[in-house]
Design a protein around this motif. Sequence first.
Motif, PDB file in Angstrom:
ATOM      1  N   HIS A   1      50.771  19.326  42.491  1.00  0.00           N
ATOM      2  CA  HIS A   1      50.291  20.705  42.498  1.00  0.00           C
ATOM      3  C   HIS A   1      51.004  21.509  43.589  1.00  0.00           C
ATOM      4  O   HIS A   1      51.447  22.643  43.368  1.00  0.00           O
ATOM      5  CB  HIS A   1      48.780  20.725  42.728  1.00  0.00           C
ATOM      6  N   ASP A   2      51.123  20.887  44.798  1.00  0.00           N
ATOM      7  CA  ASP A   2      51.819  21.558  45.898  1.00  0.00           C
ATOM      8  C   ASP A   2      53.280  21.814  45.550  1.00  0.00           C
ATOM      9  O   ASP A   2      53.828  22.881  45.854  1.00  0.00           O
ATOM     10  CB  ASP A   2      51.739  20.714  47.171  1.00  0.00           C
TER      11      ASP A   2
ATOM     12  N   ASP B   1      53.457  24.682  43.220  1.00  0.00           N
ATOM     13  CA  ASP B   1      53.220  25.945  43.915  1.00  0.00           C
ATOM     14  C   ASP B   1      54.451  26.370  44.706  1.00  0.00           C
ATOM     15  O   ASP B   1      54.853  27.533  44.685  1.00  0.00           O
ATOM     16  CB  ASP B   1      52.026  25.804  44.869  1.00  0.00           C
TER      17      ASP B   1
ATOM     18  N   VAL C   1      56.739  29.697  44.350  1.00  0.00           N
ATOM     19  CA  VAL C   1      57.044  30.616  45.439  1.00  0.00           C
ATOM     20  C   VAL C   1      58.548  30.809  45.580  1.00  0.00           C
ATOM     21  O   VAL C   1      59.041  31.933  45.734  1.00  0.00           O
ATOM     22  CB  VAL C   1      56.441  30.088  46.765  1.00  0.00           C
TER      23      VAL C   1
ATOM     24  N   GLU D   1      54.402  32.160  53.684  1.00  0.00           N
ATOM     25  CA  GLU D   1      53.719  31.758  52.455  1.00  0.00           C
ATOM     26  C   GLU D   1      54.480  30.641  51.738  1.00  0.00           C
ATOM     27  O   GLU D   1      55.678  30.756  51.488  1.00  0.00           O
ATOM     28  CB  GLU D   1      53.577  32.961  51.512  1.00  0.00           C
TER      29      GLU D   1
ATOM     30  N   ASP E   1      52.525  28.598  49.180  1.00  0.00           N
ATOM     31  CA  ASP E   1      51.714  28.128  48.056  1.00  0.00           C
ATOM     32  C   ASP E   1      51.469  29.163  46.963  1.00  0.00           C
ATOM     33  O   ASP E   1      51.433  28.809  45.784  1.00  0.00           O
ATOM     34  CB  ASP E   1      50.347  27.632  48.578  1.00  0.00           C
ATOM     35  N   ASP E   2      51.275  30.411  47.358  1.00  0.00           N
ATOM     36  CA  ASP E   2      50.835  31.414  46.388  1.00  0.00           C
ATOM     37  C   ASP E   2      51.952  32.403  46.072  1.00  0.00           C
ATOM     38  O   ASP E   2      52.271  33.264  46.892  1.00  0.00           O
ATOM     39  CB  ASP E   2      49.618  32.161  46.948  1.00  0.00           C
TER      40      ASP E   2
ATOM     41  N   ALA F   1      51.859  34.876  44.179  1.00  0.00           N
ATOM     42  CA  ALA F   1      51.326  36.239  44.060  1.00  0.00           C
ATOM     43  C   ALA F   1      51.483  37.007  45.374  1.00  0.00           C
ATOM     44  O   ALA F   1      51.684  38.228  45.362  1.00  0.00           O
ATOM     45  CB  ALA F   1      49.857  36.192  43.649  1.00  0.00           C
ATOM     46  N   VAL F   2      51.399  36.290  46.490  1.00  0.00           N
ATOM     47  CA  VAL F   2      51.562  36.924  47.800  1.00  0.00           C
ATOM     48  C   VAL F   2      52.983  37.464  47.941  1.00  0.00           C
ATOM     49  O   VAL F   2      53.201  38.572  48.425  1.00  0.00           O
ATOM     50  CB  VAL F   2      51.250  35.916  48.923  1.00  0.00           C
TER      51      VAL F   2
END
Length: 288
Positions: A65-66, A69, A73, A117, A119-120, A122-123
Motif C-alpha cells: 500500500h505504501d 501511495d 505521489v 508529502e 503518501d497522498d 491529492a496533496v
Amino acid sequence: MVIRRVLSVLVAGAVMMSGGLIARAVALENERADVIAELQAVIQSTDRTQMRADHLTGMIEIAEHDTADRAAVLEVRPAFLDEITAFGALINGAGAAVDTSTHRAAAVSAQQTVLAEHDDPAVVVAATATVHALTEKVGEEVATWQAAQSAGPGGPRWSSSGPEGYARVRAALDTVGGAGVGLYESASCAGGTAPACANSNGYIKYRADIAGWSTERLNWAMAHELAHIYQFQVWGSLNSADAYRSLFRGDPEFLANCMAVVRGYPGSVGCDTAQQAWASGIWVGAVR
C-alpha cells in the motif's frame, strides 16, 4: 482339598488378570495423555505459525500500500515541478515591476508541502493547482503593469532601457522622494545630450544609458531632477527673489544641485551653508 486348591488357583489367576488389566489401563491413559499433550503442542505451534503468517501478510499489504501511495505521489510530482519552474521564470522576469514577495512566499510554502508529502497524491495535486493560480495571478499583475507603461506622455515608459532598466531608475527616484512623480525614458533631453530632464508638467525623463549608472550617481541624478519639479511649483516667486540671484546667480541647475545636497545626495558641485539653507526652503515651497 482338591476343590479348595482349584479355587485358590482360580482366585490367583483372577487377581493376576485383574492386575494386568489395570496396568494396561494405566499405560493406555499415559499414552492418551502424551498424545493429547503432543496435539496441544502442535495446535499451539500451528497457532503461532498462523499468527506469524498473518503478521507477515499484514506487513506485506502495508508495504504494498505504501509503495502504491509513493508511486502515486511520484507520478504527480512532475506536473508540480513544471508549475514551480514556470512560476520561477515569471517571477525572475517580473523584476521590480510588481511586488511578488507574497506570491513567492506562498509558492515556497507549497514547495515545502510537496517535499514533505510521500503518501497522498491529492496533496501534491492541490499544491500544483496553488502554484498554477499564483503564476496566473503574477502574470495578470505584470500584464497590467506593462499596459500602464504606455499611458504616459511620449508613449511607453521605456524602450531601449527595458523593464529592468526602467525599474532601476524608478527605484532611484522613489528613494530620493519622488514616488508620485511620473518617469519616462526619452532621448529628447537637450537633444539627447542631457542624461535626464524635468518637465514643468510634473514628470521626469531619462536617457536609457543612465540605467547602468552606479546607485549613488543615479540617486543624485534623480534628486537633481526632482528638485526641478519643486522649482517649477514656485517658479514665479523663485525668479523674482533677490536671494536666488545673489546666491545662485539665477541658475536653476546650480540650485538643483544644492537642493540635492540638502536631501543627502551631493553631486560634483559643492554648496556652502547659506546656499544649502536657502535651497532647503524650495523643498517645502518657501522662497525667502
